[in-house]
Scaffold this motif. Sequence first.
Motif, PDB file in Angstrom:
ATOM      1  N   THR A  72       3.399  12.008 -14.365  1.00 25.53           N
ATOM      2  CA  THR A  72       2.379  12.885 -13.807  1.00 25.53           C
ATOM      3  C   THR A  72       2.503  12.793 -12.297  1.00 25.53           C
ATOM      4  OG1 THR A  72       0.722  11.143 -13.885  1.00 25.53           O
ATOM      5  CG2 THR A  72       0.786  12.649 -15.767  1.00 25.53           C
ATOM      6  N   PRO A  73       2.153  13.844 -11.566  1.00 25.11           N
ATOM      7  CA  PRO A  73       2.379  13.869 -10.118  1.00 25.11           C
ATOM      8  C   PRO A  73       1.756  12.695  -9.351  1.00 25.11           C
ATOM      9  CG  PRO A  73       1.817  16.055 -10.895  1.00 25.11           C
ATOM     10  CD  PRO A  73       1.633  15.113 -12.055  1.00 25.11           C
ATOM     11  N   TRP A  74       0.618  12.201  -9.775  1.00 25.87           N
ATOM     12  CA  TRP A  74      -0.012  11.126  -9.015  1.00 25.87           C
ATOM     13  C   TRP A  74       0.780   9.823  -9.080  1.00 25.87           C
ATOM     14  CZ3 TRP A  74      -1.935   6.493 -10.855  1.00 25.87           C
ATOM     15  CH2 TRP A  74      -2.016   6.372 -12.244  1.00 25.87           C
ATOM     16  N   LEU A  75       1.641   9.662 -10.097  1.00 25.37           N
ATOM     17  CA  LEU A  75       2.435   8.440 -10.210  1.00 25.37           C
ATOM     18  C   LEU A  75       3.355   8.253  -9.011  1.00 25.37           C
ATOM     19  CD1 LEU A  75       3.442   8.334 -13.980  1.00 25.37           C
ATOM     20  CD2 LEU A  75       1.864   6.830 -12.769  1.00 25.37           C
ATOM     21  N   GLU A  76       3.901   9.340  -8.514  1.00 26.86           N
ATOM     22  CA  GLU A  76       4.783   9.250  -7.357  1.00 26.86           C
ATOM     23  C   GLU A  76       4.022   8.754  -6.128  1.00 26.86           C
ATOM     24  OE1 GLU A  76       7.981  12.053  -5.102  1.00 26.86           O
ATOM     25  OE2 GLU A  76       7.738  12.243  -7.261  1.00 26.86           O
ATOM     26  N   GLU A  77       2.805   9.246  -5.949  1.00 23.17           N
ATOM     27  CA  GLU A  77       1.984   8.804  -4.823  1.00 23.17           C
ATOM     28  C   GLU A  77       1.608   7.330  -4.970  1.00 23.17           C
ATOM     29  OE1 GLU A  77      -2.071   9.987  -2.360  1.00 23.17           O
ATOM     30  OE2 GLU A  77      -1.565  11.089  -4.179  1.00 23.17           O
ATOM     31  N   VAL A  78       1.265   6.918  -6.177  1.00 22.22           N
ATOM     32  CA  VAL A  78       0.925   5.513  -6.431  1.00 22.22           C
ATOM     33  C   VAL A  78       2.137   4.628  -6.137  1.00 22.22           C
ATOM     34  CG1 VAL A  78       0.385   3.848  -8.252  1.00 22.22           C
ATOM     35  CG2 VAL A  78      -0.910   5.953  -8.093  1.00 22.22           C
ATOM     36  N   ALA A  79       3.303   5.029  -6.633  1.00 30.66           N
ATOM     37  CA  ALA A  79       4.513   4.223  -6.444  1.00 30.66           C
ATOM     38  C   ALA A  79       4.881   4.125  -4.960  1.00 30.66           C
ATOM     39  CB  ALA A  79       5.671   4.811  -7.248  1.00 30.66           C
ATOM     40  N   ALA A  80       4.788   5.238  -4.236  1.00 28.49           N
ATOM     41  CA  ALA A  80       5.121   5.228  -2.810  1.00 28.49           C
ATOM     42  C   ALA A  80       4.138   4.366  -2.017  1.00 28.49           C
ATOM     43  CB  ALA A  80       5.143   6.657  -2.265  1.00 28.49           C
ATOM     44  N   THR A  81       2.868   4.454  -2.354  1.00 29.32           N
ATOM     45  CA  THR A  81       1.853   3.647  -1.668  1.00 29.32           C
ATOM     46  C   THR A  81       2.077   2.167  -1.956  1.00 29.32           C
ATOM     47  OG1 THR A  81       0.288   5.480  -1.821  1.00 29.32           O
ATOM     48  CG2 THR A  81      -0.638   3.308  -1.354  1.00 29.32           C
ATOM     49  N   HIS A  82       2.402   1.853  -3.194  1.00 31.71           N
ATOM     50  CA  HIS A  82       2.654   0.455  -3.560  1.00 31.71           C
ATOM     51  C   HIS A  82       3.904  -0.070  -2.849  1.00 31.71           C
ATOM     52  CE1 HIS A  82       3.460  -3.077  -6.165  1.00 31.71           C
ATOM     53  NE2 HIS A  82       2.140  -3.149  -6.134  1.00 31.71           N
ATOM     54  N   ARG A  83       4.944   0.754  -2.736  1.00 27.95           N
ATOM     55  CA  ARG A  83       6.151   0.326  -2.014  1.00 27.95           C
ATOM     56  C   ARG A  83       5.836   0.013  -0.558  1.00 27.95           C
ATOM     57  NH1 ARG A  83       8.617   4.229  -5.269  1.00 27.95           N
ATOM     58  NH2 ARG A  83       8.433   5.803  -3.638  1.00 27.95           N
ATOM     59  N   ARG A  84       4.996   0.830   0.078  1.00 32.43           N
ATOM     60  CA  ARG A  84       4.609   0.562   1.472  1.00 32.43           C
ATOM     61  C   ARG A  84       3.839  -0.754   1.559  1.00 32.43           C
ATOM     62  NH1 ARG A  84       3.151   6.044   1.377  1.00 32.43           N
ATOM     63  NH2 ARG A  84       0.963   5.561   1.697  1.00 32.43           N
ATOM     64  N   ALA A  85       2.932  -0.989   0.607  1.00 30.00           N
ATOM     65  CA  ALA A  85       2.174  -2.246   0.595  1.00 30.00           C
ATOM     66  C   ALA A  85       3.110  -3.429   0.371  1.00 30.00           C
ATOM     67  CB  ALA A  85       1.085  -2.195  -0.479  1.00 30.00           C
ATOM     68  N   GLU A  86       4.076  -3.278  -0.527  1.00 26.40           N
ATOM     69  CA  GLU A  86       5.039  -4.355  -0.765  1.00 26.40           C
ATOM     70  C   GLU A  86       5.841  -4.672   0.494  1.00 26.40           C
ATOM     71  OE1 GLU A  86       6.416  -4.261  -5.388  1.00 26.40           O
ATOM     72  OE2 GLU A  86       7.183  -2.663  -4.116  1.00 26.40           O
ATOM     73  N   ASP A  87       6.202  -3.634   1.239  1.00 21.94           N
ATOM     74  CA  ASP A  87       6.966  -3.833   2.468  1.00 21.94           C
ATOM     75  C   ASP A  87       6.158  -4.646   3.485  1.00 21.94           C
ATOM     76  OD1 ASP A  87       9.320  -3.342   4.128  1.00 21.94           O
ATOM     77  OD2 ASP A  87       7.961  -2.093   5.320  1.00 21.94           O
ATOM     78  N   VAL A  88       4.889  -4.293   3.656  1.00 17.67           N
ATOM     79  CA  VAL A  88       4.035  -5.033   4.585  1.00 17.67           C
ATOM     80  C   VAL A  88       3.865  -6.469   4.102  1.00 17.67           C
ATOM     81  CG1 VAL A  88       1.730  -5.198   5.607  1.00 17.67           C
ATOM     82  CG2 VAL A  88       2.817  -2.957   5.361  1.00 17.67           C
ATOM     83  N   ALA A  89       3.615  -6.643   2.807  1.00 20.18           N
ATOM     84  CA  ALA A  89       3.434  -7.980   2.249  1.00 20.18           C
ATOM     85  C   ALA A  89       4.703  -8.816   2.408  1.00 20.18           C
ATOM     86  CB  ALA A  89       3.032  -7.885   0.776  1.00 20.18           C
ATOM     87  N   LEU A  90       5.861  -8.190   2.255  1.00 20.07           N
ATOM     88  CA  LEU A  90       7.128  -8.893   2.429  1.00 20.07           C
ATOM     89  C   LEU A  90       7.256  -9.411   3.858  1.00 20.07           C
ATOM     90  CD1 LEU A  90       9.940  -9.711   1.360  1.00 20.07           C
ATOM     91  CD2 LEU A  90      10.737  -7.469   2.119  1.00 20.07           C
ATOM     92  N   HIS A  91       6.919  -8.585   4.827  1.00 18.56           N
ATOM     93  CA  HIS A  91       6.993  -9.021   6.218  1.00 18.56           C
ATOM     94  C   HIS A  91       6.003 -10.137   6.502  1.00 18.56           C
ATOM     95  CE1 HIS A  91       9.885  -6.323   8.176  1.00 18.56           C
ATOM     96  NE2 HIS A  91       9.597  -5.525   7.157  1.00 18.56           N
ATOM     97  N   LEU A  92       4.847 -10.084   5.878  1.00 24.45           N
ATOM     98  CA  LEU A  92       3.860 -11.138   6.097  1.00 24.45           C
ATOM     99  C   LEU A  92       4.341 -12.478   5.562  1.00 24.45           C
ATOM    100  CD1 LEU A  92       0.517  -9.302   5.273  1.00 24.45           C
ATOM    101  CD2 LEU A  92       1.220 -10.204   7.498  1.00 24.45           C
ATOM    102  N   ARG A  93       5.011 -12.462   4.415  1.00 22.47           N
ATOM    103  CA  ARG A  93       5.396 -13.741   3.818  1.00 22.47           C
ATOM    104  C   ARG A  93       6.762 -14.215   4.288  1.00 22.47           C
ATOM    105  NH1 ARG A  93       6.048 -10.971  -1.758  1.00 22.47           N
ATOM    106  NH2 ARG A  93       8.284 -10.763  -1.926  1.00 22.47           N
ATOM    107  N   ALA A  94       7.662 -13.293   4.595  1.00 20.06           N
ATOM    108  CA  ALA A  94       9.022 -13.690   4.950  1.00 20.06           C
ATOM    109  C   ALA A  94       9.102 -14.310   6.341  1.00 20.06           C
ATOM    110  CB  ALA A  94       9.962 -12.501   4.845  1.00 20.06           C
TER     111      ALA A  94
END
Length: 113
Positions: free
Chosen positions: A85-107
């Motif tokens: 469904t179209p909203w899945l793409e938005e959820v996945a993209a938002t989660h990827r951005r959050a993962e990127d920020v979280a990665l920088h915080l922990r790495a």
Amino acid sequence: MTYQRYTARQRTEQLRTLADLSAQLEDLLSSQGHDGGHFGRYRQIVQALLAEGWDADDLQQLGPHLPALPVETNGKALDGPGAWTPWLEEVAATHRRAEDVALHLRAVGGVWP
């Protein structure tokens, strides 16, 4: 990822971004009938760090605890029959951005003046 030094101001901005993305994920999931509460709880932790202060250990602990998306929003389900469904793409993209920020915080948990 390349090594990068972050100032306290940059770290604060990363935490604000992570709080905002967590709120977006909570709203997106809830709007489609999924439980987004785990992102709301994560956001509260991030906001508490912003309000009360944080150190490198806090950042390194916070990063790996970003909640996962529900199984039905997993990328593997996108090509399943009728699963996309179209909203899945938005959820996945938002989660990827959050993962990127979280990665920088922990790495790279250090803070430089």
